[in-house]
Structure formats: C-alpha cells, structure tokens
Write an enzyme that holds these catalytic residues in place. Structure first.
Site, PDB file in Angstrom:
ATOM      1  N   ARG A   1      17.511 -18.642 -46.666  1.00 36.72           N
ATOM      2  CA  ARG A   1      18.304 -17.508 -47.140  1.00 36.72           C
ATOM      3  C   ARG A   1      19.688 -17.516 -46.505  1.00 36.72           C
ATOM      4  NH1 ARG A   1      21.486 -13.271 -45.834  1.00 36.72           N
ATOM      5  NH2 ARG A   1      20.146 -12.820 -44.036  1.00 36.72           N
ATOM      6  N   ASP A   2      19.782 -17.135 -45.251  1.00 41.81           N
ATOM      7  CA  ASP A   2      21.090 -17.078 -44.602  1.00 41.81           C
ATOM      8  C   ASP A   2      21.714 -18.461 -44.490  1.00 41.81           C
ATOM      9  OD1 ASP A   2      23.233 -15.843 -43.416  1.00 41.81           O
ATOM     10  OD2 ASP A   2      22.320 -15.670 -41.442  1.00 41.81           O
TER      11      ASP A   2
ATOM     12  N   CYS B   1      28.004 -15.615 -43.476  1.00 43.47           N
ATOM     13  CA  CYS B   1      28.062 -14.549 -44.472  1.00 43.47           C
ATOM     14  C   CYS B   1      29.233 -14.764 -45.425  1.00 43.47           C
ATOM     15  CB  CYS B   1      28.204 -13.198 -43.785  1.00 43.47           C
ATOM     16  SG  CYS B   1      28.354 -11.828 -44.946  1.00 43.47           S
TER      17      CYS B   1
ATOM     18  N   HIS C   1      19.741 -12.070 -33.863  1.00 41.03           N
ATOM     19  CA  HIS C   1      20.252 -13.016 -34.851  1.00 41.03           C
ATOM     20  C   HIS C   1      21.673 -13.385 -34.436  1.00 41.03           C
ATOM     21  CE1 HIS C   1      20.829 -14.384 -39.180  1.00 41.03           C
ATOM     22  NE2 HIS C   1      22.088 -14.254 -38.771  1.00 41.03           N
TER      23      HIS C   1
ATOM     24  N   ASN D   1      25.080 -20.393 -38.173  1.00 40.38           N
ATOM     25  CA  ASN D   1      23.938 -19.825 -37.466  1.00 40.38           C
ATOM     26  C   ASN D   1      23.569 -20.753 -36.319  1.00 40.38           C
ATOM     27  OD1 ASN D   1      22.529 -17.453 -39.050  1.00 40.38           O
ATOM     28  ND2 ASN D   1      23.215 -18.891 -40.612  1.00 40.38           N
TER      29      ASN D   1
ATOM     30  N   HIS E   1      25.089 -16.071 -34.447  1.00 34.18           N
ATOM     31  CA  HIS E   1      25.878 -17.139 -35.035  1.00 34.18           C
ATOM     32  C   HIS E   1      26.633 -17.834 -33.913  1.00 34.18           C
ATOM     33  CE1 HIS E   1      25.865 -15.996 -39.527  1.00 34.18           C
ATOM     34  NE2 HIS E   1      24.892 -15.332 -38.926  1.00 34.18           N
TER      35      HIS E   1
END
Length: 303
Positions: free
Chosen positions: A14-15, A239, A206, A248, A208
């Site tokens: 996903r990300d 994003c 989470h 990430n 980055h």
C-alpha cells in the site's frame, strides 16, 4: 527472559506503491503479497480503498483481495478514509482496517479534503460501523512530527487526535512521521505523551527515512516500549500529497537492525531483501534498502 518480539507491519503493497510512477498489475500486487507472507510477514497492509482517480496506483483493491492467499496466520489490512471505503473493505474481506487522521489541518485539507476535526468526526462514524461489523480498527496519526504545509506539529495536536481515536474504539494507534522530519528525542517524547491518553490501545510507529533519521527513530521507539513498527519492503513509498516525502524505512534493513540487536521479528531477512530487489525490478526503480546490495552479516555458509 525471552527477548522482546517486535512485530513488523508490512506496508509495501500500500504505502510502498502509492507514490511510484509505475503502477503494478493486480497479478503483480498479489505476487508481492504472496512473497511477503512467505518470508514471515504476519500483518500486511495489502490495499487501499481510496478513489483510484486520486491515487491510481491503488486501483484494483477488490480484485487483489479476491486473489491473495488466505491463512489464519496472516492478517490483511485495508486503508479506508470514509464510510464508503469501510463498506468496500468489509465486502472485500479484509481482516483489519486502518484510518489515517492527520494531526495538521494543512495536510488534512490537501490529502483528505477536510479539517482534522472533520476527519476525527469521520473516524468516530467509521469506528462505530466497524465495531458493529466486528472489524478491528486502527488509527494512524499522520504528520505527527511535522507537516509540509503547516511546519512543526504541536505535540498537543497529536495527543488530541490519539485520545479521541482511542476513545472511539481504535485498538491500535500509529504515530506516523509522514515526511521524515522526526528525530529520536521527539519520538521518545511523543510516545510517552500518547501512551498516557491511549492506554487501551497498542502503540505503533511509522517512520520515513527521508532525512536519514528513520532507523534511529525506530530504535528509539522500541527502547521506549513500542513493539509494533511499520516498514516497506525495499524502502519504497511516500505520500503523493506530501512534497519530497519519499522513503519508508525498509523492512529488510529494519529487520537486520532488530535481529542484530537481539530482537526477533519472525521475518526471513535474506528472502525479504530478495523480494525488495524483485519489487525494484517490477517498478523499474532501484530499492533504497541497502541490505539487498550489501548482504547479511555474517554471510551464509557456503558449502
């Protein structure tokens, strides 16, 4: 005493994919998820139920969920931002849903078309419907450390969002450094603040690695009792609504760091690195992860 187990939530499908220029086919997404499950990932953020016109890389969520292998050992997470997304996620058969709630209005308006308060209102509604359906729900507080539009994020804003999400029924609260500006002392401070107001929810982080602080931040989070970390195979992701927010932390590099520290993850680091290299080939972009190039240490014994 047994070493603390650190759970990795694999967000690559996903990300990791949402900001890449090359969209993968449904078959490629399913293969990625199959590979991740095979290396030991037990929670995988597999799909996003957002408007594919806004994020075309996330198209085909229902088709992906129809094809992924099902096992009691693997939990598939779907990102939702509204009741329509939740309805789609329930119909598609995800195991968990996650909702992103920004801590800053600038990001919230550009990313989700509403204010932080309005998104928190939406979360209340989504959480109530998820509870009625017996669906576990988590909340990711995005831009928790800084915002590309509003600048520094006031920790009190993060605490307020987290408190309200926990009260609405979030079983897990994730603190997200969406643009990669956080540093370890901020992680320690924010984890402590949020723990006080969300005692009934697990804490997740989470990070980055946009400014090369992501792995230090992950280590600090674990030192302060966080046992769940997001990571993306190959280090892909970012994003699409946050300028410059690429990178990430990479699953393979994070697992190497944790395992060498004596913290088991249950993930095969060598095979994860190979999956990161495979994904880079599929996307036509080299992974930012370093382990696929440097290799594990000590190197596997060769007969």
């Amino acid at each position: 005493m047994a070493a603390q187990q650190v759970e990795i939530v694999e967000v690559g499908p996903r990300d990791g994919l949402q900001n890449e220029q090359t969209p993968l086919s449904v078959a490629q997404k399913v293969e990625l998820i199959e590979r991740l499950a095979a290396v030991g990932a037990r929670r995988i953020e597999a799909v996003s139920f957002v408007n594919p016109k806004r994020v075309p890389q996330m198209a085909g969520a229902e088709e992906v969920m129809a094809e992924v292998p099902r096992s009691d050992a693997v939990s598939y997470i779907g990102l939702v931002l509204n009741r329509r997304g939740l309805d789609r996620a329930l119909e598609a058969g995800v195991d968990e849903v996650n909702v992103a709630i920004p801590a800053t209005d600038g990001f919230s308006r550009r990313n989700q078309g509403c204010s932080v308060d309005e998104m928190s209102d939406a979360f209340d509604d989504i959480a109530a419907a998820a509870a009625d359906a017996g669906m576990p729900i988590s909340a990711t507080v995005s831009t928790a450390f800084g915002c590309p539009f509003d600048g520094e994020t006031d920790p009190a804003r993060v605490v307020g969002v987290a408190r309200r999400a926990a009260a609405a029924g979030a079983v897990e609260i994730a603190l997200a450094d969406t643009i990669g500006v956080g540093v370890p002392h901020q992680v320690a401070d924010l984890v402590g603040r949020v723990r006080e107001v969300a005692a009934g929810a697990r804490l997740r982080c989470h990070f980055h690695n946009t400014r090369n602080t992501g792995y230090a931040n992950a280590h600090t989070a674990v030192e302060h009792g966080v046992a769940v970390l997001d990571a993306s195979v190959g280090g892909f992701g970012g994003c699409p609504f946050a300028p410059g927010a690429a990178g990430n932390i990479a699953t393979e590099d994070l697992v190497f760091q944790l395992e060498r520290t004596g913290l088991p993850t249950g993930i095969d680091v060598t095979e994860t690195a190979r999956t990161g290299m495979w994904l880079g080939s599929a996307l036509g972009t080299p992974p930012t992860a370093l382990l696929g190039r440097a290799g594990v240490f000590p190197a596997p014994h060769q007969e």
